[in-house]
Design a protein around this motif. Sequence first.
Motif, PDB file in Angstrom:
ATOM      1  N   GLY A  30       0.825  -1.213   0.000  1.00 47.56           N
ATOM      2  CA  GLY A  30       0.000   0.000   0.000  1.00 47.56           C
ATOM      3  C   GLY A  30       0.855   1.256   0.000  1.00 47.56           C
ATOM      4  N   ILE A  31       1.887   1.253   0.820  1.00 45.29           N
ATOM      5  CA  ILE A  31       2.787   2.425   0.879  1.00 45.29           C
ATOM      6  C   ILE A  31       3.414   2.661  -0.495  1.00 45.29           C
ATOM      7  N   ILE A  32       3.938   1.586  -1.078  1.00 44.47           N
ATOM      8  CA  ILE A  32       4.568   1.721  -2.395  1.00 44.47           C
ATOM      9  C   ILE A  32       3.530   2.185  -3.419  1.00 44.47           C
ATOM     10  N   GLY A  33       2.332   1.600  -3.321  1.00 43.12           N
ATOM     11  CA  GLY A  33       1.251   1.965  -4.239  1.00 43.12           C
ATOM     12  C   GLY A  33       0.917   3.445  -4.168  1.00 43.12           C
ATOM     13  N   GLU A  34       0.933   3.982  -2.952  1.00 42.71           N
ATOM     14  CA  GLU A  34       0.608   5.395  -2.762  1.00 42.71           C
ATOM     15  C   GLU A  34       1.616   6.280  -3.505  1.00 42.71           C
ATOM     16  N   TYR A  35       2.884   5.945  -3.386  1.00 40.79           N
ATOM     17  CA  TYR A  35       3.913   6.723  -4.109  1.00 40.79           C
ATOM     18  C   TYR A  35       3.780   6.532  -5.610  1.00 40.79           C
ATOM     19  N   LEU A  36       3.484   5.310  -6.010  1.00 44.98           N
ATOM     20  CA  LEU A  36       3.320   5.026  -7.429  1.00 44.98           C
ATOM     21  C   LEU A  36       2.142   5.824  -7.993  1.00 44.98           C
ATOM     22  N   ALA A  37       1.055   5.857  -7.228  1.00 44.42           N
ATOM     23  CA  ALA A  37      -0.137   6.585  -7.678  1.00 44.42           C
ATOM     24  C   ALA A  37       0.179   8.066  -7.863  1.00 44.42           C
ATOM     25  N   LYS A  38       0.915   8.638  -6.912  1.00 43.61           N
ATOM     26  CA  LYS A  38       1.257  10.056  -7.014  1.00 43.61           C
ATOM     27  C   LYS A  38       2.149  10.289  -8.239  1.00 43.61           C
ATOM     28  N   THR A  39       3.090   9.378  -8.459  1.00 42.23           N
ATOM     29  CA  THR A  39       3.977   9.516  -9.623  1.00 42.23           C
ATOM     30  C   THR A  39       3.148   9.444 -10.904  1.00 42.23           C
ATOM     31  N   TYR A  40       2.210   8.512 -10.926  1.00 45.50           N
ATOM     32  CA  TYR A  40       1.327   8.322 -12.079  1.00 45.50           C
ATOM     33  C   TYR A  40       0.567   9.621 -12.376  1.00 45.50           C
ATOM     34  N   LEU A  41       0.002  10.214 -11.313  1.00 41.62           N
ATOM     35  CA  LEU A  41      -0.767  11.447 -11.506  1.00 41.62           C
ATOM     36  C   LEU A  41       0.133  12.593 -11.979  1.00 41.62           C
ATOM     37  N   GLU A  42       1.348  12.657 -11.442  1.00 44.66           N
ATOM     38  CA  GLU A  42       2.259  13.723 -11.863  1.00 44.66           C
ATOM     39  C   GLU A  42       2.625  13.577 -13.343  1.00 44.66           C
ATOM     40  N   THR A  43       2.872  12.332 -13.781  1.00 41.81           N
ATOM     41  CA  THR A  43       3.350  12.150 -15.154  1.00 41.81           C
ATOM     42  C   THR A  43       2.279  12.484 -16.176  1.00 41.81           C
ATOM     43  N   LYS A  44       1.032  12.429 -15.775  1.00 37.88           N
ATOM     44  CA  LYS A  44      -0.030  12.772 -16.730  1.00 37.88           C
ATOM     45  C   LYS A  44      -0.020  14.250 -17.078  1.00 37.88           C
ATOM     46  N   GLN A  45       0.547  15.054 -16.177  1.00 34.60           N
ATOM     47  CA  GLN A  45       0.623  16.497 -16.371  1.00 34.60           C
ATOM     48  C   GLN A  45      -0.715  17.117 -16.706  1.00 34.60           C
ATOM     49  N   ARG A  46      -1.717  16.700 -15.986  1.00 32.73           N
ATOM     50  CA  ARG A  46      -3.023  17.336 -16.174  1.00 32.73           C
ATOM     51  C   ARG A  46      -2.972  18.730 -15.584  1.00 32.73           C
ATOM     52  N   PRO A  47      -3.821  19.640 -16.092  1.00 27.06           N
ATOM     53  CA  PRO A  47      -3.815  20.989 -15.510  1.00 27.06           C
ATOM     54  C   PRO A  47      -4.267  20.935 -14.054  1.00 27.06           C
ATOM     55  N   ILE A  48      -3.733  21.834 -13.237  1.00 32.13           N
ATOM     56  CA  ILE A  48      -4.080  21.860 -11.815  1.00 32.13           C
ATOM     57  C   ILE A  48      -5.501  22.402 -11.631  1.00 32.13           C
ATOM     58  N   TYR A  49      -5.909  23.269 -12.577  1.00 29.63           N
ATOM     59  CA  TYR A  49      -7.278  23.808 -12.507  1.00 29.63           C
ATOM     60  C   TYR A  49      -7.732  24.179 -13.920  1.00 29.63           C
ATOM     61  N   ILE A  50      -9.022  24.330 -14.105  1.00 35.50           N
ATOM     62  CA  ILE A  50      -9.562  24.753 -15.396  1.00 35.50           C
ATOM     63  C   ILE A  50     -10.517  25.922 -15.159  1.00 35.50           C
ATOM     64  N   ILE A  51     -10.275  27.005 -15.875  1.00 30.62           N
ATOM     65  CA  ILE A  51     -11.066  28.220 -15.664  1.00 30.62           C
ATOM     66  C   ILE A  51     -12.276  28.232 -16.592  1.00 30.62           C
ATOM     67  N   LYS A  52     -13.416  28.609 -16.044  1.00 28.82           N
ATOM     68  CA  LYS A  52     -14.603  28.744 -16.879  1.00 28.82           C
ATOM     69  C   LYS A  52     -14.926  30.212 -17.138  1.00 28.82           C
ATOM     70  N   GLU A  53     -14.678  31.039 -16.134  1.00 26.35           N
ATOM     71  CA  GLU A  53     -15.056  32.451 -16.262  1.00 26.35           C
ATOM     72  C   GLU A  53     -14.146  33.315 -15.401  1.00 26.35           C
ATOM     73  N   THR A  54     -13.859  34.538 -15.899  1.00 26.56           N
ATOM     74  CA  THR A  54     -13.138  35.502 -15.058  1.00 26.56           C
ATOM     75  C   THR A  54     -13.915  36.817 -15.088  1.00 26.56           C
ATOM     76  N   GLU A  55     -13.425  37.805 -14.347  1.00 30.15           N
ATOM     77  CA  GLU A  55     -14.176  39.070 -14.321  1.00 30.15           C
ATOM     78  C   GLU A  55     -14.190  39.732 -15.695  1.00 30.15           C
ATOM     79  N   LYS A  56     -13.209  39.371 -16.540  1.00 31.56           N
ATOM     80  CA  LYS A  56     -13.165  39.979 -17.868  1.00 31.56           C
ATOM     81  C   LYS A  56     -14.177  39.322 -18.810  1.00 31.56           C
ATOM     82  N   SER A  57     -14.354  38.008 -18.635  1.00 31.72           N
ATOM     83  CA  SER A  57     -15.271  37.302 -19.533  1.00 31.72           C
ATOM     84  C   SER A  57     -16.673  37.217 -18.940  1.00 31.72           C
TER      85      SER A  57
END
Length: 313
Positions: free
Chosen positions: A284-311
């Motif tokens: 489980g411990i190893i899996g937890e680190y592996l999972a985090k590495t997996y998520l990092e390598t995907k390089q998904r955006p940390i957030y996605i914006i839908k609207e700002t004060e300008k739009s």
Amino acid sequence: MKKISIVVPCYNEEESLPLFYKEVDKVTEKMAHKANFEFVFVNDGSKDKTLEELRKLAKKDKRVRYISFSRNFGKEAAMYAGLEHAEGDYVTTMDADLQDPPALLEEMFDTLETGEYDCCATKSTSRNGYSFFRKLFTKWFYKIIGKLSKTEMVAGARDFRLMTRQMVDAILSMKEYNRYSKGLFSFVGFETKWIEFENQDRVAGTTKWNFWKLFAYAIDGIVAFSTTPLLIAAFLGILFCFVAFVMIVVIVVKTLAFGDPVSGWPSLACIIFLVGGINLFCTGIIGEYLAKTYLETKQRPIYIIKETEKSGK
Ligand code: UDP
Ligand code: MG
């Protein structure tokens, strides 16, 4: 004159927001001769009327900017987005529920203006208002992470801190997906002055944390800032090999010397369970680190914006 950006992550804060704005506005008025201000509200996929409140505020006050996410990305992502969009020379992050007293801003600003410090951070002295279990759990967490990680985590530290542009840029340079701000703030270094205050109650609304969310957050923090658990797994492996070796020697000697008949299968069953359990725990411990590495390598955006004060509408 210096510009201070106030970054505020908001998740279902429709009731707190007007109160928050009113309080902070008073402080900005008081400090008007010293500094300019901008608000960077981040609507973290709220399900209530938070976004409408933000649109209203932005219409009323030119200093108010906001970013609205396409869904709930979590407070860490919201803080990151806010820091990324803040334009000030000094940047602070504050909770929307007034648990971070805005009145401290002046003292924090004056501290940075002396030039001695890069950051003025706060910690709350008591944890009144939190449940018994949360207090106990928090205490343990700081003890454990203190032992496991080289990065110092200050007990009771809040995310409420005023930082120089230089420090903010350092934090933004860490683009990791699993963000654990308390650790990141400490990791970047810089001179930090700590000021303390009594814990405040939330003005309105309810806390967004429950026990399991906090637990998961604590595990995230440990995994993000320490690899010691992996060492513990390896150590347990060695320990069990050693115990097994001793047991083998004892059994062989016993059988040869006394000719013991086959016995003790209940103890065998217990040992299988124990070793199986330890095995799964370590996997489980190893899996937890592996999972985090997996998520990092995907390089998904940390957030996605839908609207700002300008739009926005
Ligand atoms: N928050 C957020 N996204 C979330 C959860 C919380 O932006 O998914 C914000 C929330 O609106 C508040 C701050 O983070 O401004 C702290 O949350 P809360 O007051 O619920 O936490 P607590 O003070 O109980 O630790
Ligand atoms: Mg709060």
